[in-house]
Motif scaffolding. Structure first.
Motif, PDB file in Angstrom:
ATOM      1  N   ASN A  53       0.819  -1.226   0.000  1.00 11.22           N
ATOM      2  CA  ASN A  53       0.000   0.000   0.000  1.00 11.22           C
ATOM      3  C   ASN A  53       0.850   1.271   0.000  1.00 11.22           C
ATOM      4  O   ASN A  53       0.502   2.273   0.630  1.00 11.22           O
ATOM      5  N   SER A  54       1.967   1.234  -0.711  1.00 15.70           N
ATOM      6  CA  SER A  54       2.835   2.417  -0.818  1.00 15.70           C
ATOM      7  C   SER A  54       2.777   3.046  -2.206  1.00 15.70           C
ATOM      8  O   SER A  54       3.570   3.937  -2.518  1.00 15.70           O
ATOM      9  N   HIS A  55       1.819   2.596  -3.035  1.00 15.81           N
ATOM     10  CA  HIS A  55       1.746   3.120  -4.409  1.00 15.81           C
ATOM     11  C   HIS A  55       1.415   4.606  -4.442  1.00 15.81           C
ATOM     12  O   HIS A  55       1.692   5.286  -5.435  1.00 15.81           O
ATOM     13  N   TRP A  56       0.817   5.118  -3.363  1.00 11.94           N
ATOM     14  CA  TRP A  56       0.489   6.543  -3.309  1.00 11.94           C
ATOM     15  C   TRP A  56       1.737   7.421  -3.353  1.00 11.94           C
ATOM     16  O   TRP A  56       1.649   8.615  -3.693  1.00 11.94           O
ATOM     17  N   LEU A  57       2.898   6.834  -3.023  1.00 11.88           N
ATOM     18  CA  LEU A  57       4.146   7.598  -3.022  1.00 11.88           C
ATOM     19  C   LEU A  57       4.535   8.076  -4.428  1.00 11.88           C
ATOM     20  O   LEU A  57       5.228   9.091  -4.566  1.00 11.88           O
ATOM     21  N   ILE A  58       4.084   7.354  -5.458  1.00 14.29           N
ATOM     22  CA  ILE A  58       4.452   7.730  -6.827  1.00 14.29           C
ATOM     23  C   ILE A  58       3.840   9.079  -7.209  1.00 14.29           C
ATOM     24  O   ILE A  58       4.574  10.013  -7.587  1.00 14.29           O
ATOM     25  N   PRO A  59       2.504   9.246  -7.114  1.00 11.44           N
ATOM     26  CA  PRO A  59       1.964  10.583  -7.427  1.00 11.44           C
ATOM     27  C   PRO A  59       2.395  11.639  -6.422  1.00 11.44           C
ATOM     28  O   PRO A  59       2.545  12.815  -6.791  1.00 11.44           O
ATOM     29  N   TRP A  60       2.620  11.234  -5.166  1.00 11.42           N
ATOM     30  CA  TRP A  60       3.062  12.212  -4.167  1.00 11.42           C
ATOM     31  C   TRP A  60       4.451  12.741  -4.485  1.00 11.42           C
ATOM     32  O   TRP A  60       4.743  13.924  -4.289  1.00 11.42           O
ATOM     33  N   LEU A  61       5.328  11.869  -4.993  1.00 12.86           N
ATOM     34  CA  LEU A  61       6.673  12.298  -5.383  1.00 12.86           C
ATOM     35  C   LEU A  61       6.596  13.352  -6.486  1.00 12.86           C
ATOM     36  O   LEU A  61       7.290  14.376  -6.428  1.00 12.86           O
ATOM     37  N   ILE A  62       5.751  13.110  -7.483  1.00 14.09           N
ATOM     38  CA  ILE A  62       5.585  14.081  -8.570  1.00 14.09           C
ATOM     39  C   ILE A  62       5.054  15.403  -8.019  1.00 14.09           C
ATOM     40  O   ILE A  62       5.516  16.486  -8.401  1.00 14.09           O
ATOM     41  N   ALA A  63       4.092  15.297  -7.100  1.00 15.68           N
ATOM     42  CA  ALA A  63       3.462  16.499  -6.545  1.00 15.68           C
ATOM     43  C   ALA A  63       4.454  17.364  -5.782  1.00 15.68           C
ATOM     44  O   ALA A  63       4.559  18.570  -6.023  1.00 15.68           O
ATOM     45  N   VAL A  64       5.183  16.760  -4.845  1.00 16.85           N
ATOM     46  CA  VAL A  64       6.059  17.565  -3.983  1.00 16.85           C
ATOM     47  C   VAL A  64       7.297  18.055  -4.724  1.00 16.85           C
ATOM     48  O   VAL A  64       7.871  19.092  -4.357  1.00 16.85           O
ATOM     49  N   CYS A  65       7.722  17.337  -5.768  1.00 20.83           N
ATOM     50  CA  CYS A  65       8.889  17.791  -6.525  1.00 20.83           C
ATOM     51  C   CYS A  65       8.538  18.941  -7.466  1.00 20.83           C
ATOM     52  O   CYS A  65       9.376  19.801  -7.755  1.00 20.83           O
ATOM     53  N   SER A  66       7.309  18.958  -7.954  1.00 20.62           N
ATOM     54  CA  SER A  66       6.904  20.028  -8.873  1.00 20.62           C
ATOM     55  C   SER A  66       6.298  21.230  -8.149  1.00 20.62           C
ATOM     56  O   SER A  66       6.236  22.323  -8.715  1.00 20.62           O
ATOM     57  N   ALA A  92      14.608  31.814 -11.024  1.00 21.74           N
ATOM     58  CA  ALA A  92      13.416  31.458 -10.242  1.00 21.74           C
ATOM     59  C   ALA A  92      13.057  29.999 -10.479  1.00 21.74           C
ATOM     60  O   ALA A  92      12.805  29.236  -9.525  1.00 21.74           O
ATOM     61  N   TYR A  93      13.042  29.587 -11.742  1.00 23.65           N
ATOM     62  CA  TYR A  93      12.718  28.195 -12.058  1.00 23.65           C
ATOM     63  C   TYR A  93      13.789  27.246 -11.535  1.00 23.65           C
ATOM     64  O   TYR A  93      13.479  26.157 -11.033  1.00 23.65           O
ATOM     65  N   ILE A  94      15.057  27.646 -11.662  1.00 26.10           N
ATOM     66  CA  ILE A  94      16.166  26.802 -11.216  1.00 26.10           C
ATOM     67  C   ILE A  94      16.109  26.602  -9.705  1.00 26.10           C
ATOM     68  O   ILE A  94      16.268  25.473  -9.202  1.00 26.10           O
ATOM     69  N   PHE A  95      15.850  27.679  -8.963  1.00 27.19           N
ATOM     70  CA  PHE A  95      15.775  27.568  -7.506  1.00 27.19           C
ATOM     71  C   PHE A  95      14.597  26.685  -7.105  1.00 27.19           C
ATOM     72  O   PHE A  95      14.706  25.862  -6.189  1.00 27.19           O
ATOM     73  N   ALA A  97      13.372  24.230  -8.843  1.00 27.66           N
ATOM     74  CA  ALA A  97      13.752  22.850  -9.141  1.00 27.66           C
ATOM     75  C   ALA A  97      14.684  22.293  -8.065  1.00 27.66           C
ATOM     76  O   ALA A  97      14.594  21.107  -7.703  1.00 27.66           O
ATOM     77  N   CYS A  98      15.555  23.133  -7.519  1.00 23.95           N
ATOM     78  CA  CYS A  98      16.465  22.692  -6.451  1.00 23.95           C
ATOM     79  C   CYS A  98      15.687  22.322  -5.191  1.00 23.95           C
ATOM     80  O   CYS A  98      15.981  21.305  -4.543  1.00 23.95           O
ATOM     81  N   ILE A  99      14.698  23.135  -4.842  1.00 26.18           N
ATOM     82  CA  ILE A  99      13.853  22.801  -3.694  1.00 26.18           C
ATOM     83  C   ILE A  99      13.077  21.528  -3.971  1.00 26.18           C
ATOM     84  O   ILE A  99      12.834  20.715  -3.076  1.00 26.18           O
ATOM     85  N   GLY A 100      12.693  21.325  -5.236  1.00 22.71           N
ATOM     86  CA  GLY A 100      12.017  20.088  -5.622  1.00 22.71           C
ATOM     87  C   GLY A 100      12.892  18.871  -5.386  1.00 22.71           C
ATOM     88  O   GLY A 100      12.399  17.814  -4.957  1.00 22.71           O
ATOM     89  N   LEU A 101      14.191  19.000  -5.647  1.00 23.11           N
ATOM     90  CA  LEU A 101      15.126  17.900  -5.376  1.00 23.11           C
ATOM     91  C   LEU A 101      15.198  17.604  -3.880  1.00 23.11           C
ATOM     92  O   LEU A 101      15.293  16.439  -3.468  1.00 23.11           O
ATOM     93  N   VAL A 102      15.169  18.655  -3.066  1.00 22.35           N
ATOM     94  CA  VAL A 102      15.149  18.469  -1.613  1.00 22.35           C
ATOM     95  C   VAL A 102      13.900  17.679  -1.205  1.00 22.35           C
ATOM     96  O   VAL A 102      13.970  16.768  -0.372  1.00 22.35           O
ATOM     97  N   GLU A 103      12.765  18.030  -1.802  1.00 23.32           N
ATOM     98  CA  GLU A 103      11.529  17.302  -1.514  1.00 23.32           C
ATOM     99  C   GLU A 103      11.659  15.826  -1.909  1.00 23.32           C
ATOM    100  O   GLU A 103      11.133  14.944  -1.235  1.00 23.32           O
ATOM    101  N   GLY A 104      12.363  15.569  -3.004  1.00 24.08           N
ATOM    102  CA  GLY A 104      12.583  14.191  -3.418  1.00 24.08           C
ATOM    103  C   GLY A 104      13.384  13.406  -2.394  1.00 24.08           C
ATOM    104  O   GLY A 104      13.124  12.217  -2.166  1.00 24.08           O
ATOM    105  N   VAL A 105      14.348  14.065  -1.754  1.00 27.32           N
ATOM    106  CA  VAL A 105      15.135  13.423  -0.702  1.00 27.32           C
ATOM    107  C   VAL A 105      14.272  13.150   0.528  1.00 27.32           C
ATOM    108  O   VAL A 105      14.371  12.087   1.158  1.00 27.32           O
TER     109      VAL A 105
END
Length: 230
Positions: A53-66, A92-95, A97-105
């Motif tokens: 029941n961890s499949h929800w992590l896939i859309p959540w990863l997309i959400a928090v990274c974007s 602005a976009y680059i920064f 995206a960097c925060i998005g990488l942090v969310e991925g971690v």
């Protein structure tokens, strides 16, 4: 009549923001729906990759990274209204995206996921919407050519965004236990704080669109998208 370069930049910045925000909140909604279905079925929520029941992590990863990209894309719209170059908008976009990488971690480990996932993105949205409110207000007061009130609409839109995030951030901790079928929360399960937030955010996007379109008719950005498409 072709749109002037300043108007094109403004419209393109808004389109990027709207598209990224659509991806963000669609995938986030799917993740919350999957969590809610699991809660109703009384299935344990998987919080590690590969768990049951961890499949929800896939859309959540997309959400928090974007999500932080959407936050700074919102800021880029306002910077485009100040007629900054494309190169000036890029950081602005680059920064974001960097925060998005942090969310991925943060989503890679259960403790970080439970305690911190989504928090950096929410903070970025609060900061960027505040900056946009200030920038739009300054522009609305100083730019006498904005006779359509485009910047006032943009300011109200960002106020709506800010209020939406305040609703989510101020919700009691019990409201955020999405995997529990019963929660002691002032918001009903059928229309919780996230649903209230989305009402505020949808209103914000509509206001921002009409604000951008109205401002594009002013001197230096002449070329109304609605009129041009009619």
């Amino acid at each position: 009549e072709s749109l002037k370069q300043g108007a094109v930049k403004l419209y393109c910045s808004f389109i990027v923001f709207a598209c990224v925000a659509a991806v963000t909140f669609f995938t986030g909604g799917v993740a919350h729906l999957m969590i809610r279905i699991g809660a109703i079925s009384k299935e344990p929520l998987g919080k590690k990759w590969g768990d049951e029941n961890s499949h929800w992590l896939i859309p959540w990863l997309i959400a928090v990274c974007s999500m932080p990209v959407a936050a700074f894309a919102n800021l880029a719209v306002m910077l485009a209204a100040y007629d900054l170059s494309w190169c000036a908008l890029a950081p602005a976009y680059i920064f974001g995206a960097c925060i998005g990488l942090v969310e991925g971690v943060l989503i890679s480990e259960e403790k970080l996921l439970t305690n911190y996932s989504g928090a950096p993105s929410a903070l970025m949205f609060l900061l960027t919407s505040t900056a946009c409110i200030v920038l739009a207000c300054i522009k609305a007061i100083r730019d006498k050519t904005d006779k359509e009130g485009g910047m006032w609409l943009a300011m109200i839109g960002n106020i709506s965004t800010f209020l939406g995030w305040l609703v989510v951030g101020s919700a009691p901790a019990e409201c955020k236990r999405y995997s529990d079928p019963e929660r002691d929360c002032p918001y009903p399960n059928s229309f919780n704080q996230n649903a209230v937030f989305h009402v505020f955010f949808m209103a914000a996007v509509v206001l921002l669109f009409f604000g951008v379109d109205a401002y594009a008719t002013c001197s230096g950005h002449e070329g109304n998208l609605l009129a041009a498409s009619a």
